[in-house]
Write an enzyme that holds these catalytic residues in place. Structure first.
Site, PDB file in Angstrom:
ATOM      1  N   LYS A   1     -26.874  22.582 -23.154  1.00 51.31           N
ATOM      2  CA  LYS A   1     -25.929  23.225 -22.242  1.00 51.31           C
ATOM      3  C   LYS A   1     -26.554  23.238 -20.851  1.00 51.31           C
ATOM      4  O   LYS A   1     -27.500  23.971 -20.592  1.00 51.31           O
ATOM      5  CB  LYS A   1     -25.624  24.671 -22.655  1.00 51.31           C
ATOM      6  CG  LYS A   1     -24.409  25.197 -21.889  1.00 51.31           C
ATOM      7  CD  LYS A   1     -24.341  26.704 -21.795  1.00 51.31           C
ATOM      8  CE  LYS A   1     -25.069  27.271 -20.616  1.00 51.31           C
ATOM      9  NZ  LYS A   1     -24.587  26.866 -19.298  1.00 51.31           N
TER      10      LYS A   1
ATOM     11  N   GLU B   1     -39.076  29.147 -20.640  1.00 49.94           N
ATOM     12  CA  GLU B   1     -39.727  28.884 -19.349  1.00 49.94           C
ATOM     13  C   GLU B   1     -38.977  29.699 -18.312  1.00 49.94           C
ATOM     14  O   GLU B   1     -37.824  29.393 -17.992  1.00 49.94           O
ATOM     15  CB  GLU B   1     -39.658  27.392 -18.997  1.00 49.94           C
ATOM     16  CG  GLU B   1     -40.406  26.491 -19.958  1.00 49.94           C
ATOM     17  CD  GLU B   1     -41.899  26.725 -19.957  1.00 49.94           C
ATOM     18  OE1 GLU B   1     -42.428  27.368 -19.025  1.00 49.94           O
ATOM     19  OE2 GLU B   1     -42.545  26.275 -20.917  1.00 49.94           O
TER      20      GLU B   1
ATOM     21  N   CYS C   1     -39.259  27.027  -9.768  1.00 48.76           N
ATOM     22  CA  CYS C   1     -39.860  28.148 -10.516  1.00 48.76           C
ATOM     23  C   CYS C   1     -41.273  28.434 -10.050  1.00 48.76           C
ATOM     24  O   CYS C   1     -41.686  29.575  -9.965  1.00 48.76           O
ATOM     25  CB  CYS C   1     -39.839  27.849 -12.007  1.00 48.76           C
ATOM     26  SG  CYS C   1     -40.623  26.287 -12.420  1.00 48.76           S
TER      27      CYS C   1
ATOM     28  N   GLU D   1     -38.486  37.797  -7.449  1.00 43.51           N
ATOM     29  CA  GLU D   1     -38.358  36.351  -7.296  1.00 43.51           C
ATOM     30  C   GLU D   1     -37.153  36.101  -6.384  1.00 43.51           C
ATOM     31  O   GLU D   1     -36.012  36.406  -6.751  1.00 43.51           O
ATOM     32  CB  GLU D   1     -38.136  35.677  -8.654  1.00 43.51           C
ATOM     33  CG  GLU D   1     -38.067  34.168  -8.535  1.00 43.51           C
ATOM     34  CD  GLU D   1     -37.762  33.456  -9.858  1.00 43.51           C
ATOM     35  OE1 GLU D   1     -36.884  33.920 -10.603  1.00 43.51           O
ATOM     36  OE2 GLU D   1     -38.396  32.420 -10.118  1.00 43.51           O
TER      37      GLU D   1
HETATM   38  P1  NAD Z   1     -30.201  31.571 -15.319  1.00 46.86           P
HETATM   39  O1  NAD Z   1     -31.100  32.334 -16.220  1.00 46.86           O
HETATM   40  O2  NAD Z   1     -29.175  32.290 -14.558  1.00 46.86           O
HETATM   41  O3  NAD Z   1     -29.425  30.429 -16.134  1.00 46.86           O
HETATM   42  C1  NAD Z   1     -30.106  29.413 -16.848  1.00 46.86           C
HETATM   43  C2  NAD Z   1     -29.195  28.884 -17.931  1.00 46.86           C
HETATM   44  O4  NAD Z   1     -28.955  29.916 -18.885  1.00 46.86           O
HETATM   45  C3  NAD Z   1     -27.820  28.432 -17.447  1.00 46.86           C
HETATM   46  O5  NAD Z   1     -27.444  27.263 -18.130  1.00 46.86           O
HETATM   47  C4  NAD Z   1     -26.932  29.597 -17.841  1.00 46.86           C
HETATM   48  O6  NAD Z   1     -25.587  29.246 -18.036  1.00 46.86           O
HETATM   49  C5  NAD Z   1     -27.571  30.019 -19.144  1.00 46.86           C
HETATM   50  N1  NAD Z   1     -27.289  31.391 -19.576  1.00 46.86           N
HETATM   51  C6  NAD Z   1     -27.017  32.476 -18.802  1.00 46.86           C
HETATM   52  N2  NAD Z   1     -26.790  33.560 -19.581  1.00 46.86           N
HETATM   53  C7  NAD Z   1     -26.931  33.159 -20.868  1.00 46.86           C
HETATM   54  C8  NAD Z   1     -26.826  33.823 -22.120  1.00 46.86           C
HETATM   55  N3  NAD Z   1     -26.527  35.120 -22.220  1.00 46.86           N
HETATM   56  N4  NAD Z   1     -27.033  33.107 -23.247  1.00 46.86           N
HETATM   57  C9  NAD Z   1     -27.347  31.800 -23.178  1.00 46.86           C
HETATM   58  N5  NAD Z   1     -27.440  31.113 -22.020  1.00 46.86           N
HETATM   59  C10 NAD Z   1     -27.248  31.783 -20.870  1.00 46.86           C
HETATM   60  O7  NAD Z   1     -31.197  30.753 -14.357  1.00 46.86           O
HETATM   61  P2  NAD Z   1     -30.803  29.815 -13.126  1.00 46.86           P
HETATM   62  O8  NAD Z   1     -30.335  30.691 -12.000  1.00 46.86           O
HETATM   63  O9  NAD Z   1     -29.936  28.704 -13.594  1.00 46.86           O
HETATM   64  O10 NAD Z   1     -32.225  29.162 -12.745  1.00 46.86           O
HETATM   65  C11 NAD Z   1     -33.151  29.787 -11.923  1.00 46.86           C
HETATM   66  C12 NAD Z   1     -34.217  30.483 -12.733  1.00 46.86           C
HETATM   67  O11 NAD Z   1     -34.851  29.539 -13.592  1.00 46.86           O
HETATM   68  C13 NAD Z   1     -35.328  31.059 -11.890  1.00 46.86           C
HETATM   69  O12 NAD Z   1     -35.668  32.336 -12.370  1.00 46.86           O
HETATM   70  C14 NAD Z   1     -36.479  30.082 -12.113  1.00 46.86           C
HETATM   71  O13 NAD Z   1     -37.756  30.629 -11.893  1.00 46.86           O
HETATM   72  C15 NAD Z   1     -36.259  29.669 -13.510  1.00 46.86           C
HETATM   73  N6  NAD Z   1     -36.918  28.381 -13.788  1.00 46.86           N
HETATM   74  C16 NAD Z   1     -38.085  28.388 -14.533  1.00 46.86           C
HETATM   75  C17 NAD Z   1     -38.766  27.192 -14.782  1.00 46.86           C
HETATM   76  C18 NAD Z   1     -40.057  27.190 -15.575  1.00 46.86           C
HETATM   77  O14 NAD Z   1     -40.538  26.122 -15.960  1.00 46.86           O
HETATM   78  N7  NAD Z   1     -40.662  28.347 -15.851  1.00 46.86           N
HETATM   79  C19 NAD Z   1     -38.258  25.978 -14.283  1.00 46.86           C
HETATM   80  C20 NAD Z   1     -37.063  26.012 -13.533  1.00 46.86           C
HETATM   81  C21 NAD Z   1     -36.416  27.224 -13.295  1.00 46.86           C
END
Ligand code: NAD
Length: 491
Positions: free
Chosen positions: A182, A258, A293, A392
């Protein structure tokens, strides 16, 4: 100069299940971050459709030859897939750039080759890592056999749509699993092209599926599905907790998470080359407009080098050219959405209210049309309690804290919640290694900042920045489960 015309990029507004596109009514607006315009609608996979996708993946896992295919042949298929992706820049490049924050030249030079090379990297494990023979009594033979899980549910963020999908899908497929991915609802389309090319490469239909939708509907249904054996997720810490809870309640099933970060960059007075260090620090917080991230969001600098370092960083910040992702000379892409831009503004305002001083930036660029472009920003005069230091921000905002003693620097670096990465700049090897020991971070970079392109070093967070690893051998092994076998071979 525009490299491509965004209006000419055609996207398939669909899911990809069992090897074919599945269309549905457009339920979500998808906007281009560069100009804020709606360019497509997105269908949402409800529980029923997620079930269909998982069932397809399960059937393909059980009945196609993917997991039983001789490992060298599976590896060859994956390499073929990687070659197709790498050769697809003309189509895949605009698809990725148009709806994300990734400038087209970066997508062509970096993201696409990175995904392809990642697939090749994990393909190599397919025929090289199996199980192991255990040290049992001589009248027995004990083994651990590595086996695929079955169906892996992968949930990806929006900041690097292709690369983040690659991190998840490549090791899962190399290990012989089927995947239901997804993507983020903000950047849903480019990965469909990966799925299409997987079929061309010879990966059986149903082994790699894509379901579209929001987190609360589609993501949640994927996490709760009984036939999804494992969830691998990249995104925010808050969502990671929600996902872990859903997996615990309906499984339990293993998760790789992650998550977010607020990584420090520590500069000691003896940093080897101050101009180079300044450039490293600036790009570590302005790359992808800070929407990374591992962004180096907190500068922790020795008083003796504060002024020259900040002068160089601010000059570099001011030299940025904000622009659309399809414009060739863009160096600073847009913020992903208006909502996210307002979040950045909100945290900067909270920080200022508690004493943060804006040394540069602190607002959007003007006259940029419908996209949200935030100026690279330096916030000084902050302490560890300031929201700009704690939260963040996920934008190009660098906070500055000053120290006099080594111990003080390492104490400041320790974040209450996050422990994703850290950078240390010093010419003193002993000091560097003391910092490595002391810093609570999944990755520490010395006199550099950012992952190398070797793929071999795993990445993952300490504290609430995550559980488990992506990249490296660890990521391949995380997609396998191990069966113990004990055979009585007699005296
Ligand atoms: P997000 O957590 O809002 O969403 C990530 C994904 O999760 C999306 O596909 C979203 O639709 C899905 N999602 C949201 N709620 C959900 C639920 N209840 N159940 C299942 N899936 C759900 O994150 P974002 O805004 O898309 O990305 C930014 C974040 O990602 C930042 O916090 C960043 O630090 C982190 N990030 C971490 C890494 C790493 O390697 N640690 C890499 C890239 C991004």
């Amino acid at each position: 100069m525009s490299v491509f015309d965004p209006h000419q990029v055609l996207v398939s507004s669909a899911h990809f299940i069992g090897g074919t596109y599945r269309y549905g009514p457009a339920e979500l607006d998808v906007r281009r971050p560069s100009d804020g315009e709606r360019y497509a609608g997105l269908p949402i996979a409800n529980t029923g459709l997620v079930d269909e996708a998982v069932e397809n993946a399960w059937q393909a896992f059980k009945h196609s030859d993917w997991t039983s295919r001789p490992p060298r042949e599976r590896a060859r298929t994956l390499r073929r897939w990687a070659d197709l992706i790498e050769a697809d820049g003309k189509r895949l490049g605009p698809l990725e750039a148009v709806g994300s924050t990734r400038p087209i030249n970066d997508v062509i030079a970096w993201d696409i080759p990175y995904v392809a090379e990642g697939i090749r990297f994990f393909a190599e494990f397919a025929d090289k890592l199996g199980g192991e023979v255990a040290a049992t009594r001589t009248d027995h033979l004990g083994m651990q056999i590595a086996e695929a899980y079955g169906v892996i549910g992968a949930i990806a963020p929006w900041n690097f749509p292709l690369s983040m999908a690659g991190w998840k899908v490549a090791p899962a497929l190399a290990a012989g699993n089927a995947v239901v991915l997804k993507p983020s609802e903000l950047t849903p389309f480019s990965v469909l092209r990966l799925a299409e090319l997987a079929i061309t490469a010879g990966i059986p239909a149903g082994i790699f599926n894509v379901v579209q939708g929001d987190g609360a509907t589609t993501g949640d249904a994927l996490c709760r599905h009984p036939k999804v054996a494992k969830i691998t997720f990249t995104g925010s810490t808050q969502t990671g907790s929600t996902i872990m809870a859903a997996c615990a309640l309906t499984g339990p099933k293993p998760v790789t998470l992650e998550l977010g970060g607020k990584s420090p960059q520590i500069v000691f007075a003896d940093a080897p080359d101050l101009a180079r260090t300044a450039s490293t620090i600036a790009s570590a917080i302005t790359g992808n407009a800070g929407q990374v991230c591992v962004s180096g969001a907190r500068l922790i600098v020795h008083r003796a080098v504060l002024e020259p370092l900040l002068t160089d960083i601010i000059a570099s910040f001011k030299a940025h050219i904000p622009g659309c992702t399809w414009v060739a000379d863009t160096t600073l892409p847009p913020i992903i959405s208006e909502r996210q831009a307002q979040r950045i503004e909100g945290i900067v305002a909270q920080g200022r209210a508690l004493g943060a001083e804006v040394l540069c930036g602190g607002q959007r660029y003007e006259g940029m049309g419908g996209g949200a472009y935030y100026q690279p920003t330096v916030l000084a005069g902050v302490d560890g309690q300031n929201p700009a230091v704690q939260k963040e921000i996920f934008g190009p905002v660098l906070t500055v804290q000053v120290f006099d003693e080594e111990d003080e620097a390492l104490t400041l670096a320790d974040h209450a919640i996050y422990g994703l990465a850290a950078g240390v700049h010093t010419a003193d090897l002993g000091r560097a290694l003391r910092a490595v020991r002391r810093l609570e971070a999944g990755t520490v970079w010395i006199n550099r900042y950012g992952r190398s392109h070797d793929w071999i070093l795993p990445t993952g967070g300490y504290k609430r920045s995550g559980i488990g690893k992506d990249l490296g051998r660890a990521a391949f092994e995380a997609n396998l489960r191990f069966k113990s076998v004990l055979i009585d071979i007699g005296q």
